[in-house]
Motif scaffolding. Sequence first.
Motif, mmCIF file in Angstrom:
data_model
loop_
_atom_site.group_PDB
_atom_site.id
_atom_site.type_symbol
_atom_site.label_atom_id
_atom_site.label_comp_id
_atom_site.label_asym_id
_atom_site.label_seq_id
_atom_site.Cartn_x
_atom_site.Cartn_y
_atom_site.Cartn_z
ATOM 1 N N ARG A 178 0.835 -1.271 -0.049
ATOM 2 C CA ARG A 178 -0.024 0.049 -0.004
ATOM 3 C C ARG A 178 0.958 1.086 0.150
ATOM 4 N NH1 ARG A 178 -4.925 -0.972 4.313
ATOM 5 N NH2 ARG A 178 -5.914 -2.802 2.957
ATOM 6 N N VAL A 179 0.339 2.130 -0.613
ATOM 7 C CA VAL A 179 1.028 3.611 -0.645
ATOM 8 C C VAL A 179 0.066 4.574 -0.165
ATOM 9 C CG1 VAL A 179 2.082 5.118 -2.428
ATOM 10 C CG2 VAL A 179 2.280 2.675 -2.702
ATOM 11 N N ILE A 180 0.666 5.591 0.569
ATOM 12 C CA ILE A 180 -0.118 6.766 1.190
ATOM 13 C C ILE A 180 0.521 8.165 0.391
ATOM 14 C CG2 ILE A 180 -0.847 8.296 2.994
ATOM 15 C CD1 ILE A 180 -0.740 5.688 4.799
ATOM 16 N N ARG A 181 -0.231 8.720 -0.471
ATOM 17 C CA ARG A 181 0.332 9.825 -1.343
ATOM 18 C C ARG A 181 -0.340 11.136 -0.828
ATOM 19 N NH1 ARG A 181 3.792 9.120 -6.362
ATOM 20 N NH2 ARG A 181 3.672 11.463 -5.880
ATOM 21 N N LEU A 182 0.190 12.209 -0.858
ATOM 22 C CA LEU A 182 -0.410 13.332 -0.767
ATOM 23 C C LEU A 182 -0.473 13.970 -2.374
ATOM 24 C CD1 LEU A 182 0.821 15.086 2.287
ATOM 25 C CD2 LEU A 182 -1.212 13.754 2.013
ATOM 26 N N PHE A 183 -1.493 14.361 -2.773
ATOM 27 C CA PHE A 183 -1.618 15.093 -4.144
ATOM 28 C C PHE A 183 -2.232 16.611 -3.922
ATOM 29 C CE2 PHE A 183 -2.462 10.630 -4.888
ATOM 30 C CZ PHE A 183 -1.470 10.528 -5.803
ATOM 31 N N GLN A 184 -1.414 17.348 -4.545
ATOM 32 C CA GLN A 184 -1.809 18.859 -4.377
ATOM 33 C C GLN A 184 -2.742 19.243 -5.664
ATOM 34 O OE1 GLN A 184 -0.891 21.319 -2.155
ATOM 35 N NE2 GLN A 184 -2.595 22.396 -3.296
ATOM 36 N N ILE A 185 -3.657 19.739 -5.431
ATOM 37 C CA ILE A 185 -4.714 20.266 -6.708
ATOM 38 C C ILE A 185 -4.497 21.658 -6.702
ATOM 39 C CG2 ILE A 185 -7.258 20.385 -7.070
ATOM 40 C CD1 ILE A 185 -6.480 17.384 -6.655
ATOM 41 N N ARG A 186 -4.338 22.209 -8.148
ATOM 42 C CA ARG A 186 -4.014 23.293 -8.416
ATOM 43 C C ARG A 186 -5.179 24.305 -8.351
ATOM 44 N NH1 ARG A 186 -0.975 22.465 -14.243
ATOM 45 N NH2 ARG A 186 0.866 21.692 -13.221
ATOM 46 N N ASN A 187 -6.601 23.833 -8.712
ATOM 47 C CA ASN A 187 -7.601 24.464 -8.364
ATOM 48 C C ASN A 187 -8.037 24.820 -6.778
ATOM 49 O OD1 ASN A 187 -7.855 22.397 -10.544
ATOM 50 N ND2 ASN A 187 -9.262 23.702 -11.434
ATOM 51 N N GLU A 188 -8.513 25.764 -6.604
ATOM 52 C CA GLU A 188 -9.198 25.794 -5.101
ATOM 53 C C GLU A 188 -10.609 24.781 -4.990
ATOM 54 O OE1 GLU A 188 -10.494 29.541 -3.422
ATOM 55 O OE2 GLU A 188 -9.035 30.600 -4.308
ATOM 56 N N ILE A 189 -10.475 24.340 -3.763
ATOM 57 C CA ILE A 189 -11.593 23.385 -3.642
ATOM 58 C C ILE A 189 -12.533 23.839 -2.639
ATOM 59 C CG2 ILE A 189 -10.493 21.559 -4.910
ATOM 60 C CD1 ILE A 189 -9.951 20.238 -2.191
ATOM 61 N N SER A 190 -13.857 23.611 -2.874
ATOM 62 C CA SER A 190 -14.750 23.567 -1.616
ATOM 63 C C SER A 190 -14.920 22.431 -0.999
ATOM 64 C CB SER A 190 -16.148 24.473 -2.346
ATOM 65 O OG SER A 190 -16.730 23.448 -3.158
ATOM 66 N N GLU A 191 -15.917 22.723 -0.070
ATOM 67 C CA GLU A 191 -16.137 21.364 0.665
ATOM 68 C C GLU A 191 -16.984 20.297 -0.355
ATOM 69 O OE1 GLU A 191 -15.877 19.992 3.657
ATOM 70 O OE2 GLU A 191 -14.686 21.736 4.516
ATOM 71 N N ASN A 192 -17.841 21.019 -1.058
ATOM 72 C CA ASN A 192 -18.748 20.122 -1.832
ATOM 73 C C ASN A 192 -17.657 19.350 -2.736
ATOM 74 O OD1 ASN A 192 -21.071 19.286 -3.130
ATOM 75 N ND2 ASN A 192 -21.029 20.754 -4.635
ATOM 76 N N ASP A 193 -16.704 20.217 -3.515
ATOM 77 C CA ASP A 193 -15.740 19.514 -4.258
ATOM 78 C C ASP A 193 -15.137 18.623 -3.534
ATOM 79 O OD1 ASP A 193 -16.394 21.700 -6.345
ATOM 80 O OD2 ASP A 193 -14.624 22.943 -5.653
ATOM 81 N N ALA A 194 -14.713 18.730 -2.295
ATOM 82 C CA ALA A 194 -13.850 17.632 -1.638
ATOM 83 C C ALA A 194 -14.565 16.354 -1.385
ATOM 84 C CB ALA A 194 -13.480 18.243 -0.293
ATOM 85 N N GLU A 195 -15.867 16.662 -0.985
ATOM 86 C CA GLU A 195 -16.836 15.538 -1.089
ATOM 87 C C GLU A 195 -16.941 14.873 -2.370
ATOM 88 O OE1 GLU A 195 -20.694 16.602 0.479
ATOM 89 O OE2 GLU A 195 -19.558 17.782 2.157
ATOM 90 N N LYS A 196 -16.964 15.333 -3.555
ATOM 91 C CA LYS A 196 -17.282 14.720 -4.744
ATOM 92 C C LYS A 196 -15.955 14.063 -5.144
ATOM 93 C CE LYS A 196 -19.416 18.387 -7.053
ATOM 94 N NZ LYS A 196 -19.447 19.505 -8.248
ATOM 95 N N ILE A 197 -14.777 14.537 -4.869
ATOM 96 C CA ILE A 197 -13.521 14.042 -5.245
ATOM 97 C C ILE A 197 -13.110 12.717 -4.371
ATOM 98 C CG2 ILE A 197 -10.872 14.417 -4.777
ATOM 99 C CD1 ILE A 197 -11.368 17.354 -5.554
ATOM 100 N N VAL A 198 -13.540 12.734 -3.229
ATOM 101 C CA VAL A 198 -13.540 11.559 -2.129
ATOM 102 C C VAL A 198 -14.350 10.445 -2.695
ATOM 103 C CG1 VAL A 198 -13.700 10.741 0.175
ATOM 104 C CG2 VAL A 198 -12.377 12.817 -0.093
ATOM 105 N N ALA A 199 -15.649 10.929 -2.835
ATOM 106 C CA ALA A 199 -16.367 10.097 -3.375
ATOM 107 C C ALA A 199 -16.009 9.069 -4.703
ATOM 108 C CB ALA A 199 -17.971 10.476 -3.644
ATOM 109 N N ARG A 200 -15.573 9.967 -5.752
ATOM 110 C CA ARG A 200 -15.207 9.278 -6.960
ATOM 111 C C ARG A 200 -14.032 8.606 -6.633
ATOM 112 N NH1 ARG A 200 -14.958 10.561 -12.536
ATOM 113 N NH2 ARG A 200 -17.038 11.363 -12.269
ATOM 114 N N LEU A 201 -13.053 8.883 -5.892
ATOM 115 C CA LEU A 201 -11.812 8.176 -5.753
ATOM 116 C C LEU A 201 -12.202 6.638 -5.007
ATOM 117 C CD1 LEU A 201 -9.181 10.761 -4.598
ATOM 118 C CD2 LEU A 201 -9.491 9.768 -6.995
#
Length: 71
Positions: free
Chosen positions: A3-26
């Motif tokens: 297993r790998v744990i990585r941090l990925f930086q997003i260039r765009n600003e993200i809102s709480e709603n965006d964060a929920e969408k990203i986590v759900a998709r991943l």
Amino acid sequence: MPRVIRLFQIRNEISENDAEKIVARLKLLDGIVKAQADVASGVIEVEYENAIIDRYIIQEELSKLGFDMLI
């Protein structure tokens, strides 16, 4: 499988709603064990099975949602 744990930086600003969408998709992807997003820093922390998925697939999924990831 390793297993790998990585941090990925997003260039765009993200809102709480965006964060929920990203986590759900991943979390839908095979090989993703855990995903969380920090809105303040724009960082996504992902734990995944390296033999099943890689950072390029993660980047592609984020791109489909409209977010650019720094690699």
